[in-house]
Design a protein around this motif. Structure first.
Motif, PDB file in Angstrom:
ATOM      1  N   LYS A 236       0.831  -1.213   0.000  1.00  0.00           N
ATOM      2  CA  LYS A 236       0.000   0.000   0.000  1.00  0.00           C
ATOM      3  C   LYS A 236       0.866   1.265   0.000  1.00  0.00           C
ATOM      4  O   LYS A 236       0.519   2.261  -0.624  1.00  0.00           O
ATOM      5  N   GLN A 239       2.310   1.607  -3.472  1.00  0.00           N
ATOM      6  CA  GLN A 239       1.300   2.153  -4.380  1.00  0.00           C
ATOM      7  C   GLN A 239       1.106   3.640  -4.145  1.00  0.00           C
ATOM      8  O   GLN A 239       0.864   4.410  -5.093  1.00  0.00           O
ATOM      9  N   TYR A 240       1.213   4.066  -2.886  1.00  0.00           N
ATOM     10  CA  TYR A 240       1.084   5.488  -2.559  1.00  0.00           C
ATOM     11  C   TYR A 240       2.184   6.296  -3.256  1.00  0.00           C
ATOM     12  O   TYR A 240       1.924   7.382  -3.797  1.00  0.00           O
ATOM     13  N   ASP A 243       1.248   6.519  -6.873  1.00  0.00           N
ATOM     14  CA  ASP A 243       0.130   7.460  -7.050  1.00  0.00           C
ATOM     15  C   ASP A 243       0.622   8.905  -7.038  1.00  0.00           C
ATOM     16  O   ASP A 243       0.173   9.728  -7.847  1.00  0.00           O
ATOM     17  N   PRO A 293       3.427   5.682   5.569  1.00  0.00           N
ATOM     18  CA  PRO A 293       3.124   6.745   4.603  1.00  0.00           C
ATOM     19  C   PRO A 293       3.704   8.094   5.041  1.00  0.00           C
ATOM     20  O   PRO A 293       4.058   8.924   4.201  1.00  0.00           O
ATOM     21  N   GLN A 333      -4.965  10.101  -2.001  1.00  0.00           N
ATOM     22  CA  GLN A 333      -5.394   9.406  -0.772  1.00  0.00           C
ATOM     23  C   GLN A 333      -4.219   8.714  -0.104  1.00  0.00           C
ATOM     24  O   GLN A 333      -3.440   8.009  -0.731  1.00  0.00           O
ATOM     25  N   PRO A 335      -2.749   5.890   2.343  1.00  0.00           N
ATOM     26  CA  PRO A 335      -3.192   4.558   2.794  1.00  0.00           C
ATOM     27  C   PRO A 335      -3.238   4.456   4.317  1.00  0.00           C
ATOM     28  O   PRO A 335      -2.534   5.164   5.008  1.00  0.00           O
TER      29      PRO A 335
END
Length: 335
Positions: A236, A239-240, A243, A293, A333, A335
């Motif tokens: 996650k 992926q952040y 993104d 994050p 967004q 995570p």
């Protein structure tokens, strides 16, 4: 593919990180002897050191950029060279040259100051393109070519370059290809009032300043880099990172339609790699075995600010790359 937490012994990894990152506090303590404040700059230099990434520092003269870099080299007990970049500098002044030996009737190699571990490229944006190109090979390939022979550079090898704001007289913008080679670009600001008072009290004296003692060896830095690679990063968080980077190239995908006309060029794939590495290094400095994050968010501005090129429309509205990154980070967004 990301390693699953089930396949990682987090407790053992946590103990390993705790042990191998203990020297970070020793570095802070030693640097505090001569440097007041500037924790942000010191943190980013350490991240660059741990993540094997070059760092570009921008700020007006007199903000202890040179002092901080040279002090860091002393506490690591490593070979340091300061190169003052000027308009008349030649590539040979940087990497070395071939010298003809009349007695032996042959050319011999005279190595330049680039053959060190930590290079301070002072006022890099005052140098001509040929010199910047020579530095580029060293930064990217960890090697230097003199004549027809290629010489590897010692590790760790780190370029910490300072530049004055481009608006100043006699400065030239660095080419995008060269800027992208820097893992981070950090903006150095003036000290606070209390910090400047302490700086004045310490420095307003004649004679020698306090001497720094080495606290770690270059080998320990190389060992720490291997441990940084082991720090766990969840899919996650990966992926952040993707993104955030893709939002600079295709803002519509993240519902940032209003940025489409404001970004000329987005961040390159090197940004994703460097965000990953720098986030791991930040977690290491926090003595953590995993990346959050928040690690990504803390260093995202430094990794991205020099990789996003605003359009003329954005510049006309006084919108900077930092404004664009803040908008992206507030929208994508977490995570």
């Amino acid at each position: 593919m990301a390693t699953s937490p089930a396949s990682v012994d987090m407790q053992a990894l946590g103990e390993k990180i705790e042990k191998s990152s203990a020297f970070i506090e020793d570095i802070y303590k030693e640097l505090d002897k001569v440097i007041v404040g500037q924790r942000y700059m010191i943190d980013r230099l350490l991240i660059g050191l741990l993540a094997d990434g070059h760092v570009l520092l921008e700020g007006v003269p007199g903000l202890a950029k040179t002092l901080t870099v040279s002090s860091l080299a002393k506490v690591i007990s490593t070979k340091f060279q300061r190169l003052q970049f000027t308009p008349d500098l030649l590539p040979a002044d940087l990497i070395g040259t071939l010298i003809y030996n009349q007695k032996e009737a042959e050319f011999t190699v005279k190595k330049g100051p680039i053959f060190a571990n930590i290079i301070l490229a002072d006022e890099i944006n005052r140098s001509p393109a040929k010199v910047q190109s020579a530095l580029l090979e060293a930064m990217q390939e960890l090697q230097v070519t003199i004549g027809e022979t290629t010489f590897p550079l010692d590790e760790p090898f780190l370029v910490l370059a300072t530049q004055n704001p481009v608006e100043q007289e006699g400065t030239y913008p660095l080419p995008e290809a060269q800027v992208d080679r820097f893992m981070m670009k950090i903006n150095i600001d003036y000290p606070t009032e209390s910090e400047e008072l302490e700086i004045m009290r310490r420095m307003a004296k004649t004679g020698k300043q306090k001497q720094l003692e080495p606290v770690i060896s270059p080998q320990k830095v190389l060992d720490a880099r291997k441990v940084v690679n082991e720090i766990y990063m969840d899919e996650k968080v990966e992926q952040y990172i993707i993104d955030l980077v893709f939002a600079t190239r295709d803002p519509k995908k993240q519902n940032l339609d209003d940025l489409t006309e404001l970004i000329n060029f987005g961040a390159s794939p090197r940004a994703s790699i460097n965000l990953n590495l720098a986030a791991r290094a930040h977690a290491f400095m926090e003595h953590r075995a995993y990346v959050t994050p928040e690690d990504v968010r803390i260093i995202a501005m430094d990794v991205l600010r020099h990789r996003i090129i605003p359009t003329f429309e954005a510049e006309a509205e006084n919108i900077t790359s930092e404004d664009l990154i803040e908008k992206i980070m507030s929208t994508v967004q977490v995570p």
